[in-house]
Write a protein that holds these residues in place. Structure first.
Motif: not given
Length: 223
Positions: A153-177
């Protein structure tokens, strides 16, 4: 640099936004169509909607423009996890009630580009190899057994992270958006403003009204 969160009161969640997940390598020139919806959900957003939101953010020690809210299906915010990240950033963690998987939202000052993405660790795991893949307006990053979506974003970064084997990528993606700054309708979901400090010292019953103010330790007869 590893940044740590200082524990603060709870920040309640905002509504969930689910979108499909696309894929594009770090060297590609344009974003994938499947993740283009992120421009409206996670693009430049207005500052918190009211002065009350800003006041409550400052009471937590967080810069108002770095306060974000999100949600993921099945996850509940861990109240004790909400805190300051670095100097004035924001961090919070959600827990899956069935699997105990953890989903972390972190917002801090800085930028992320194709050149700097591989140099930035995923989560707090410094020194680990990081891979970066462009996904719409976001970076999908993996490293040290974790994966993350990072939105610049403007001057900052928004991150949503998790253990790769614990949270599916689509769930991670949806939470980030779904991550966005709270608006004026969400003011009542923020922690209460800090109580003002008392105007005068609290009066103690064991301090005499005369002399040097030392506590009165007098013992009565038989005491």
């Amino acid at each position: 640099m590893i940044r740590h969160a200082r524990v603060l009161p709870v920040l309640v969640l905002a509504p969930l936004l689910l979108t499909a997940c696309g894929s594009e390598k770090a060297g590609d020139s344009g974003p994938s169509a499947s993740a283009s919806a992120s421009a409206s959900a996670a693009g430049p957003a207005a500052a918190p909607g009211t002065r009350e939101v800003a006041s409550r953010a400052r009471a937590m020690g967080v810069a108002p423009e770095l306060v974000y809210v999100t949600e993921a299906p099945g996850f509940t915010l861990a109240q004790q996890s909400v805190g300051v990240l670095g100097d004035d950033g924001f961090s919070a963690t959600w827990v899956d009630g069935e699997t105990n998987a953890l989903l972390r939202l972190a917002v801090d000052r800085g930028t992320i580009t194709a050149d700097t993405c591989p140099e930035q660790p995923v989560g707090d795991m410094s020194g680990e190899h990081t891979t970066c893949e462009r996904d719409g307006d976001a970076w999908y990053r993996t490293g040290a057994g974790r994966h993350e979506y990072a939105l610049s974003e403007e001057g900052h970064v928004v991150r949503v992270s998790a253990e790769k084997d614990a949270v599916p990528r689509d769930v991670l993606h949806a939470a980030a958006l779904a991550a966005h700054r709270p608006d004026d309708t969400e003011t009542d979901r923020l922690p209460p403003s800090a109580d003002p400090a008392p105007a005068s010292p609290v009066e103690r019953g064991d301090l005499p009204r005369y002399g040097d103010g030392a506590p009165d330790n007098h013992v009565d007869v038989g005491g």
